[in-house]
Design a protein around this motif. Structure first.
Motif, short mmCIF file in Angstrom:
data_model
loop_
_atom_site.label_atom_id
_atom_site.label_comp_id
_atom_site.label_asym_id
_atom_site.label_seq_id
_atom_site.Cartn_x
_atom_site.Cartn_y
_atom_site.Cartn_z
N ASP A 71 0.83 -1.20 0.00
CA ASP A 71 0.00 0.00 0.00
C ASP A 71 0.87 1.25 0.00
OD1 ASP A 71 -2.29 -1.50 0.02
OD2 ASP A 71 -2.42 -1.54 2.20
N THR A 72 2.17 1.07 0.13
CA THR A 72 3.10 2.19 0.21
C THR A 72 3.76 2.41 -1.15
OG1 THR A 72 3.59 1.58 2.48
CG2 THR A 72 5.09 3.11 1.43
N PHE A 73 3.70 3.63 -1.64
CA PHE A 73 4.35 3.98 -2.88
C PHE A 73 5.41 5.03 -2.61
CE2 PHE A 73 0.52 2.05 -4.40
CZ PHE A 73 0.89 1.44 -5.58
N LEU A 74 6.43 5.05 -3.46
CA LEU A 74 7.52 6.00 -3.32
C LEU A 74 7.31 7.16 -4.28
CD1 LEU A 74 10.39 3.34 -3.43
CD2 LEU A 74 9.51 4.49 -1.38
N THR A 75 7.78 8.33 -3.87
CA THR A 75 7.72 9.48 -4.76
C THR A 75 8.94 9.47 -5.68
OG1 THR A 75 8.99 10.90 -3.27
CG2 THR A 75 6.58 10.87 -2.97
N VAL A 76 8.92 10.31 -6.68
CA VAL A 76 10.06 10.43 -7.59
C VAL A 76 11.30 10.85 -6.81
CG1 VAL A 76 10.99 11.78 -9.52
CG2 VAL A 76 8.67 10.85 -9.65
N ARG A 77 11.15 11.76 -5.89
CA ARG A 77 12.27 12.23 -5.08
C ARG A 77 12.86 11.08 -4.25
NH1 ARG A 77 11.38 17.53 -2.09
NH2 ARG A 77 12.19 18.29 -4.04
N LEU A 80 -0.43 9.91 -11.05
CA LEU A 80 -1.62 10.48 -10.42
C LEU A 80 -1.58 11.98 -10.66
CD1 LEU A 80 -1.38 8.54 -7.05
CD2 LEU A 80 -2.89 8.03 -8.97
N GLY A 81 -2.37 12.44 -11.61
CA GLY A 81 -2.31 13.85 -11.98
C GLY A 81 -0.98 14.14 -12.66
N ASN A 82 -0.16 14.97 -12.03
CA ASN A 82 1.14 15.33 -12.58
C ASN A 82 2.30 14.62 -11.91
OD1 ASN A 82 0.81 16.99 -14.73
ND2 ASN A 82 1.05 18.90 -13.60
N VAL A 83 2.03 13.76 -10.96
CA VAL A 83 3.12 13.14 -10.20
C VAL A 83 3.12 11.61 -10.37
CG1 VAL A 83 3.27 14.98 -8.49
CG2 VAL A 83 1.73 13.07 -8.10
N TRP A 84 4.32 11.06 -10.33
CA TRP A 84 4.48 9.61 -10.41
C TRP A 84 4.59 9.02 -9.02
CZ3 TRP A 84 4.07 6.57 -14.55
CH2 TRP A 84 4.17 7.14 -15.82
N ARG A 85 4.06 7.81 -8.87
CA ARG A 85 4.24 7.02 -7.65
C ARG A 85 4.75 5.66 -8.09
NH1 ARG A 85 4.24 11.30 -5.53
NH2 ARG A 85 2.65 12.11 -4.15
N ILE A 86 5.79 5.18 -7.41
CA ILE A 86 6.45 3.94 -7.79
C ILE A 86 6.40 2.97 -6.61
CG2 ILE A 86 8.63 2.93 -8.55
CD1 ILE A 86 8.28 6.56 -9.06
N SER A 87 6.00 1.74 -6.89
CA SER A 87 5.98 0.74 -5.83
C SER A 87 7.40 0.23 -5.57
CB SER A 87 5.07 -0.44 -6.20
OG SER A 87 5.68 -1.22 -7.20
N PRO A 88 7.70 -0.17 -4.34
CA PRO A 88 9.02 -0.73 -4.04
C PRO A 88 9.34 -1.96 -4.91
CG PRO A 88 7.87 -0.23 -2.00
CD PRO A 88 6.88 -0.05 -3.13
#
Length: 90
Positions: free
Chosen positions: A3-9, A36-44
């Protein structure tokens, strides 16, 4: 799946690359993520898959020779195309 996603940073810090690089590999789908909108979320898990070494295809000796030759021919052709005809000086 987590359920945890990482940000680009966060991904950029983990792999010691720039945020622009992480965004580029997400856009090219080399690194799977969710936009999601303008931002990416990446799973571990996706990051682990991306960081797993992949085998590199070996080039054959014949192909290397052909490539070197074709590059030389292309350079020679380019040189000739840019020249004006030489006149014999007496």
């Amino acid at each position: 799946m987590t359920d945890t996603f990482l940000t680009v940073r966060e991904v950029a810090e983990k792999i010691r690359m720039t945020e622009d690089y992480v965004t580029r590999v997400c856009n090219s789908q080399e690194l799977k993520g969710v936009k999601l909108g303008n931002v990416w979320r990446i799973s571990p898990e996706a990051l682990d898959e991306f960081m797993t070494p992949r085998p590199v295809a070996a080039k054959s000796a014949a192909k290397d020779g052909d490539q070197r030759h074709s590059g030389k021919v292309a350079r020679e052709t380019k040189k000739r195309a840019g020249r004006t005809p030489q006149r014999a000086v007496s």
